[in-house]
Scaffold this active site. Sequence first.
Site, PDB file in Angstrom:
ATOM      1  N   THR A 280       0.868  -1.140  -0.083  1.00  0.00           N
ATOM      2  CA  THR A 280      -0.009   0.077  -0.051  1.00  0.00           C
ATOM      3  C   THR A 280       0.774   1.250  -0.113  1.00  0.00           C
ATOM      4  O   THR A 280       2.162   1.127   0.411  1.00  0.00           O
ATOM      5  CB  THR A 280      -0.799   0.127   1.184  1.00  0.00           C
ATOM      6  OG1 THR A 280      -0.073   0.120   2.524  1.00  0.00           O
ATOM      7  CG2 THR A 280      -1.691  -0.984   1.530  1.00  0.00           C
ATOM      8  N   ASP A 281       0.267   2.361  -0.369  1.00  0.00           N
ATOM      9  CA  ASP A 281       0.875   3.710   0.068  1.00  0.00           C
ATOM     10  C   ASP A 281       1.043   3.809   1.296  1.00  0.00           C
ATOM     11  O   ASP A 281       0.328   3.017   2.263  1.00  0.00           O
ATOM     12  CB  ASP A 281       0.410   4.730  -0.899  1.00  0.00           C
ATOM     13  CG  ASP A 281       1.410   5.907  -1.049  1.00  0.00           C
ATOM     14  OD1 ASP A 281       2.361   5.934  -0.309  1.00  0.00           O
ATOM     15  OD2 ASP A 281       1.284   6.857  -1.683  1.00  0.00           O
ATOM     16  N   TYR A 282       1.508   4.893   1.856  1.00  0.00           N
ATOM     17  CA  TYR A 282       1.894   5.039   3.299  1.00  0.00           C
ATOM     18  C   TYR A 282       0.574   5.255   4.241  1.00  0.00           C
ATOM     19  O   TYR A 282      -0.343   5.989   3.901  1.00  0.00           O
ATOM     20  CB  TYR A 282       2.657   6.509   3.510  1.00  0.00           C
ATOM     21  CG  TYR A 282       3.369   6.669   4.468  1.00  0.00           C
ATOM     22  CD1 TYR A 282       4.513   7.004   4.725  1.00  0.00           C
ATOM     23  CD2 TYR A 282       2.414   7.330   5.788  1.00  0.00           C
ATOM     24  CE1 TYR A 282       5.326   7.184   5.674  1.00  0.00           C
ATOM     25  CE2 TYR A 282       3.346   7.621   7.035  1.00  0.00           C
ATOM     26  CZ  TYR A 282       4.710   7.661   6.919  1.00  0.00           C
ATOM     27  OH  TYR A 282       5.565   7.923   8.072  1.00  0.00           O
TER      28      TYR A 282
END
Length: 753
Positions: A280-282
């Site tokens: 995932t992104d952050y």
Amino acid sequence: MKRLGLILVLLASFIIIKGQDEKMNLFIGDLMNKMTLEEKIGQLNLNNSGGFVTGASVSEQTPGKIREGKIGGIINAPSLAAIKASMDIAVKESPHHIPILFGMDVINGFQTIFPTPLAMSCSWDMALIGKSARIAAQEATANGIEWTYSPMVDIARDPRWGRIAEGAGEDPWLGSQVAKAMVTGYQGNDLSLNNTMMACVKHFALYGAAEAGRDYNTVDMSKVTMYNDYLPPYKAAVEAGTGSVMTSFNLVDGIPSSGNHWLLTELLRNQWDFKGFVVTDYTAINEMINHGMGDLQTVSALALKAGTDMDMIGEGFLSTLKKSLNEGKITINDIDIACRRVLEAKYKLGLFDDPYRYLNEERAKTDVLTPENLKAAQEIATRSIVLLKNDNHILPLKKSGTIAVIGPLGNSGKDVKGSWSFAGGAGKIFSVVDGLKNIGGKSVNVLYAKGSELTDNPYLLNSTPDQKKSSEPVLSSEQLQKEALKTAEKADVIVAVLGESSSWSGEASSMSDIGIQSIQQKLLKALLATGKPVVLVLINGRPMTLPWENEHVSAILEAWKGGTEAGNAIANVLFGDYNPSGKLTTTFPATVGQIPLYYNHKNTGRPLDPGNKFTSKYLDVSNDPVYPFGYGLSYTTFEYSDIKLSKIQLKGDETLTASVTVTNTGKVAGEEIVQLYIQDPVATISRPVKELKNFKKVLLQPGEKKDISIEITTNDLKFYNSDLKYDWEPGDFNIYIGTNSRDIKSAKVNWVK
Ligand code: BGC
């Protein structure tokens, strides 16, 4: 015979790969049989290093967690020593000694910083772009980093979005070429070598289409637009073998990417056959709570089920998957699949063979900022520069006399670096003043005055504290300007260096006004009023609105954020040591009110007719950009002949050759990027007015002419129709060739099935 040889080679490599896969599967199967549930979930956890923070929650990287096997990877670790310390604990003290995966945002270089990706794309030079990734991998892997969160391939049509600087612009075809070049540059042919690294294409998907250009904002688009205009670069990266994919923060068809089963499984895995892992992104899983998808346990289960394998920072997987398993919301198979994919990545990188293969203190010293790397950085930065205007041949400058460099960005290394340069900064960064002195030599006298602050907009200063700090006025605006005019008086020519601070583009750096800040424009006006020749050099991350500058300044150079060698590159172009050849990969609108403005738009039912009010236009401004996609001048001029076609009637798989004769009609040698666009004017869905399909670079001596031929097949005519079927439709096609997307020659063919 030759064919038989090829078949045998293919067969042999197939058998070798199959053998390697079987070996990997056995190894991982064996390892997973021994792992506890907690350890498997631990592999899905990507922890912060305690350094750079962009999201809401920060996971602590504690030695204790590594020891318990609760950390699969660590992002943006600050140093080789820190990486080594964590790796030691993982391989010596954790239950099954599984090495940690170390990732970083190595976006445009590691210590040798290249131009920002948008800038690099303006070189249209895939070999050099690939080389920048190759060098970045060489430097990063020498410092313990074997996984990069790059390339970012998000198509962007809105320059208010600060992250437009991190991608390759607005065109899906060119963006796909760049995606391929970057992935191949990072990964090479063998990920297990100690100087190749795993790519992570991002942000899957559609992140660049945030409404109103506001970062993290909602995205909403039709499937036809998605497939034709936004998805191709991600697909190209997958086809080039990217080892990993990062989800985006936004919604895709109403569901956040990280929890979107259609996106991560049906499209990415089933349709595109992606074999790597998805991160995932952050804190993107946690953010699904705000998107209205449920509590942390619900969104974490949703993400895993959708096809997310690794959770960046948020620890939703770590803290809730066991509970979801016990409650029957997910299965052990869901966890096993994700765990296997993460372990496979580590295996492919050779970490199980030798966890320390990327931790080599000797290489950390010798492989970075080498003369060859810096030379490549200078070459790429030089080729990324776009000449926007050059009336009366003001440029190139003579290597004699006095040059006054004026402007808040003229003597700044920090602001030519761009927003992502974690490890960069160890070496010298060349400002414009440095570069002019360096390349100009002793016979040029270079003076400098700041002239103004970057901005006096209090809102902007408050939202970019670094900027606020560095621009705490020592002198008043009046004093700065006075000093600049005094400096200008002594000079033969003024080089005004204006634009944006590094923190005004990149993540979380959307802007509603993308013109030159008024305080800088005031300075520019005062400089023009001196009557001396003025060259405007722009240092910026995104396209800017420059209608006034285009009207009043004779010479304008778009130098972007050029990285370590920026100043030298700019000087190469200003002095004519290199004749600029860069072409814009993003439209420069005249005003924010025109946005989104991009060249490959559809026709309206009422195309612009300036004499007719009831057509698609604005009352107060023309529809035209200041500089269109593909635009860029040279110190010479090129003339294009009409297009010659090999045939005007084609059938099925025949190949069409379109040619033009390009002549260098100026006085110096120059390189031209000859662009081919195609339009399908009648189809079952409305098609763009033109689409880039190919280009060729040609170097011509003064007076020289060359025939440039480009082959076209039905592959170039294909698109996704309303059933999302990828095919071409017979009929007439317009073929355009030219120096940019606006100034083109045209011809027509008819192509039947
Ligand atoms: C960005 C990503 C980046 C990640 C890790 C996020 O905020 O959107 O592009 O790779 O942080 O630093």
